[in-house]
Design a protein around this motif. Structure first.
Motif, mmCIF file in Angstrom:
data_model
loop_
_atom_site.group_PDB
_atom_site.id
_atom_site.type_symbol
_atom_site.label_atom_id
_atom_site.label_comp_id
_atom_site.label_asym_id
_atom_site.label_seq_id
_atom_site.Cartn_x
_atom_site.Cartn_y
_atom_site.Cartn_z
ATOM 1 N N VAL A 10 0.842 -1.197 0.000
ATOM 2 C CA VAL A 10 0.000 0.000 0.000
ATOM 3 C C VAL A 10 0.881 1.251 0.000
ATOM 4 C CG1 VAL A 10 -1.626 1.361 1.378
ATOM 5 C CG2 VAL A 10 -2.019 -1.080 1.048
ATOM 6 N N GLU A 11 1.920 1.257 0.843
ATOM 7 C CA GLU A 11 2.842 2.400 0.901
ATOM 8 C C GLU A 11 3.539 2.603 -0.443
ATOM 9 O OE1 GLU A 11 5.439 1.610 4.196
ATOM 10 O OE2 GLU A 11 3.928 2.171 5.669
ATOM 11 N N SER A 12 3.952 1.498 -1.056
ATOM 12 C CA SER A 12 4.627 1.573 -2.347
ATOM 13 C C SER A 12 3.685 2.131 -3.415
ATOM 14 C CB SER A 12 5.130 0.185 -2.743
ATOM 15 O OG SER A 12 5.696 0.204 -4.015
ATOM 16 N N ASN A 13 2.450 1.633 -3.428
ATOM 17 C CA ASN A 13 1.453 2.133 -4.369
ATOM 18 C C ASN A 13 1.160 3.615 -4.125
ATOM 19 O OD1 ASN A 13 1.183 -0.267 -5.742
ATOM 20 N ND2 ASN A 13 -0.586 -0.950 -4.543
ATOM 21 N N THR A 14 1.089 4.005 -2.889
ATOM 22 C CA THR A 14 0.834 5.402 -2.531
ATOM 23 C C THR A 14 1.975 6.291 -3.011
ATOM 24 O OG1 THR A 14 -0.401 4.678 -0.575
ATOM 25 C CG2 THR A 14 0.351 6.964 -0.615
ATOM 26 N N GLU A 15 3.198 5.835 -2.816
ATOM 27 C CA GLU A 15 4.361 6.596 -3.270
ATOM 28 C C GLU A 15 4.351 6.761 -4.788
ATOM 29 O OE1 GLU A 15 7.970 4.845 -1.784
ATOM 30 O OE2 GLU A 15 7.352 5.144 0.300
ATOM 31 N N ARG A 16 4.062 5.689 -5.506
ATOM 32 C CA ARG A 16 4.017 5.764 -6.973
ATOM 33 C C ARG A 16 2.904 6.701 -7.436
ATOM 34 N NH1 ARG A 16 5.274 -0.079 -6.988
ATOM 35 N NH2 ARG A 16 3.026 -0.398 -6.950
ATOM 36 N N THR A 17 1.769 6.607 -6.788
ATOM 37 C CA THR A 17 0.643 7.475 -7.145
ATOM 38 C C THR A 17 0.996 8.937 -6.868
ATOM 39 O OG1 THR A 17 -0.922 5.708 -6.614
ATOM 40 C CG2 THR A 17 -1.793 7.957 -6.709
ATOM 41 N N THR A 18 1.598 9.191 -5.732
ATOM 42 C CA THR A 18 2.016 10.550 -5.374
ATOM 43 C C THR A 18 3.041 11.072 -6.377
ATOM 44 O OG1 THR A 18 1.637 10.069 -3.031
ATOM 45 C CG2 THR A 18 3.002 11.975 -3.547
ATOM 46 N N GLU A 19 3.966 10.205 -6.762
ATOM 47 C CA GLU A 19 4.989 10.576 -7.749
ATOM 48 C C GLU A 19 4.337 10.933 -9.091
ATOM 49 O OE1 GLU A 19 8.620 8.151 -9.540
ATOM 50 O OE2 GLU A 19 8.548 8.089 -7.342
ATOM 51 N N ARG A 20 3.376 10.128 -9.512
ATOM 52 C CA ARG A 20 2.672 10.404 -10.767
ATOM 53 C C ARG A 20 1.906 11.723 -10.693
ATOM 54 N NH1 ARG A 20 -0.411 5.308 -11.058
ATOM 55 N NH2 ARG A 20 1.255 3.965 -10.416
ATOM 56 N N HIS A 22 2.691 14.343 -8.874
ATOM 57 C CA HIS A 22 3.680 15.425 -8.954
ATOM 58 C C HIS A 22 4.160 15.634 -10.387
ATOM 59 C CE1 HIS A 22 3.877 16.330 -4.753
ATOM 60 N NE2 HIS A 22 4.270 15.113 -4.403
ATOM 61 N N ILE A 23 4.388 14.556 -11.096
ATOM 62 C CA ILE A 23 4.826 14.654 -12.495
ATOM 63 C C ILE A 23 3.741 15.336 -13.322
ATOM 64 C CG2 ILE A 23 5.310 13.310 -14.581
ATOM 65 C CD1 ILE A 23 6.810 11.304 -12.717
ATOM 66 N N LYS A 24 2.485 14.936 -13.131
ATOM 67 C CA LYS A 24 1.380 15.550 -13.876
ATOM 68 C C LYS A 24 1.253 17.031 -13.543
ATOM 69 C CE LYS A 24 -1.484 11.592 -14.827
ATOM 70 N NZ LYS A 24 -1.722 11.608 -16.241
ATOM 71 N N LYS A 25 1.439 17.391 -12.280
ATOM 72 C CA LYS A 25 1.371 18.799 -11.886
ATOM 73 C C LYS A 25 2.491 19.598 -12.549
ATOM 74 C CE LYS A 25 -1.023 18.497 -7.474
ATOM 75 N NZ LYS A 25 -0.927 18.722 -6.023
ATOM 76 N N LYS A 26 3.695 19.033 -12.589
ATOM 77 C CA LYS A 26 4.815 19.715 -13.240
ATOM 78 C C LYS A 26 4.541 19.896 -14.722
ATOM 79 C CE LYS A 26 8.502 18.263 -10.106
ATOM 80 N NZ LYS A 26 9.718 17.458 -9.961
ATOM 81 N N GLU A 27 4.007 18.854 -15.357
ATOM 82 C CA GLU A 27 3.668 18.946 -16.781
ATOM 83 C C GLU A 27 2.616 20.022 -17.011
ATOM 84 O OE1 GLU A 27 2.462 14.953 -17.674
ATOM 85 O OE2 GLU A 27 4.528 14.265 -17.974
ATOM 86 N N GLU A 28 1.640 20.100 -16.122
ATOM 87 C CA GLU A 28 0.580 21.105 -16.241
ATOM 88 C C GLU A 28 1.149 22.515 -16.076
ATOM 89 O OE1 GLU A 28 -3.207 22.386 -17.032
ATOM 90 O OE2 GLU A 28 -2.406 20.369 -17.187
ATOM 91 N N VAL A 29 2.058 22.694 -15.140
ATOM 92 C CA VAL A 29 2.697 24.000 -14.941
ATOM 93 C C VAL A 29 3.469 24.404 -16.192
ATOM 94 C CG1 VAL A 29 4.519 25.204 -13.658
ATOM 95 C CG2 VAL A 29 2.803 23.880 -12.430
ATOM 96 N N VAL A 30 4.209 23.472 -16.772
ATOM 97 C CA VAL A 30 4.961 23.754 -18.004
ATOM 98 C C VAL A 30 3.994 24.138 -19.121
ATOM 99 C CG1 VAL A 30 6.365 22.698 -19.817
ATOM 100 C CG2 VAL A 30 6.961 22.345 -17.417
ATOM 101 N N ARG A 31 2.907 23.409 -19.265
ATOM 102 C CA ARG A 31 1.923 23.682 -20.309
ATOM 103 C C ARG A 31 1.296 25.064 -20.107
ATOM 104 N NH1 ARG A 31 -0.467 18.780 -20.964
ATOM 105 N NH2 ARG A 31 -1.507 19.051 -18.984
#
Length: 135
Positions: A10-20, A22-31
């Motif tokens: 669950v922790e691993s899945n949560t970390e991956r989801t959180t990472e994704r 953050h990546i989507k937020k960064k992509e949105e900021v760039v866009r």
């Protein structure tokens, strides 16, 4: 599966989801930044077109001529605006050259391709500034 293994998964899945996320937020900021930059450029170009129209209209008012906002006229004035001359400076050139003895005697040269030539405008503006006391 024991509870500690389940917790780790669950922790691993949560970390991956959180990472994704953050990546989507960064992509949105760039866009958003790219869109913002594009909008500023478009506004800038629109403002330049409006300035060109006003400069040509001003030249027509001062000279009694009927220059149109077409190809060569737009191109030469836009080139000067791109070189960081302002609309007011262009109008000051028009004012000054309309009173210049040479242009009074040769009104056919009171036209965009003469007044806004790359190699002439700086001198015309300098003369206008000196006669206006802007030195």
């Amino acid at each position: 599966m024991c509870s500690s293994d389940l917790r780790k998964e669950v922790e691993s899945n949560t970390e991956r989801t959180t990472e994704r996320i953050h990546i989507k937020k960064k992509e949105e900021v760039v866009r958003i930044k790219q869109l913002s930059s594009l909008t500023e450029k478009q506004l800038s170009e629109k403002e330049k077109k409006e300035s060109v129209k006003r400069i040509i209209q001003y030249l027509n008012e001062k000279t009694g001529k009927h220059f149109k906002c077409v190809g060569a006229n737009i191109e030469i004035i836009t080139a000067r605006l791109n070189e960081k001359y302002t609309e007011e400076e262009c109008k000051r050139v028009v004012d000054n050259q309309c009173c210049d003895r040479y242009f009074i005697d040769n009104p056919k040269y009171l036209r965009p391709d003469t007044l806004f030539q790359k190699r002439k405008i700086a001198g015309y503006l300098e003369n206008a500034n000196q006669s206006d006391g802007y030195q």
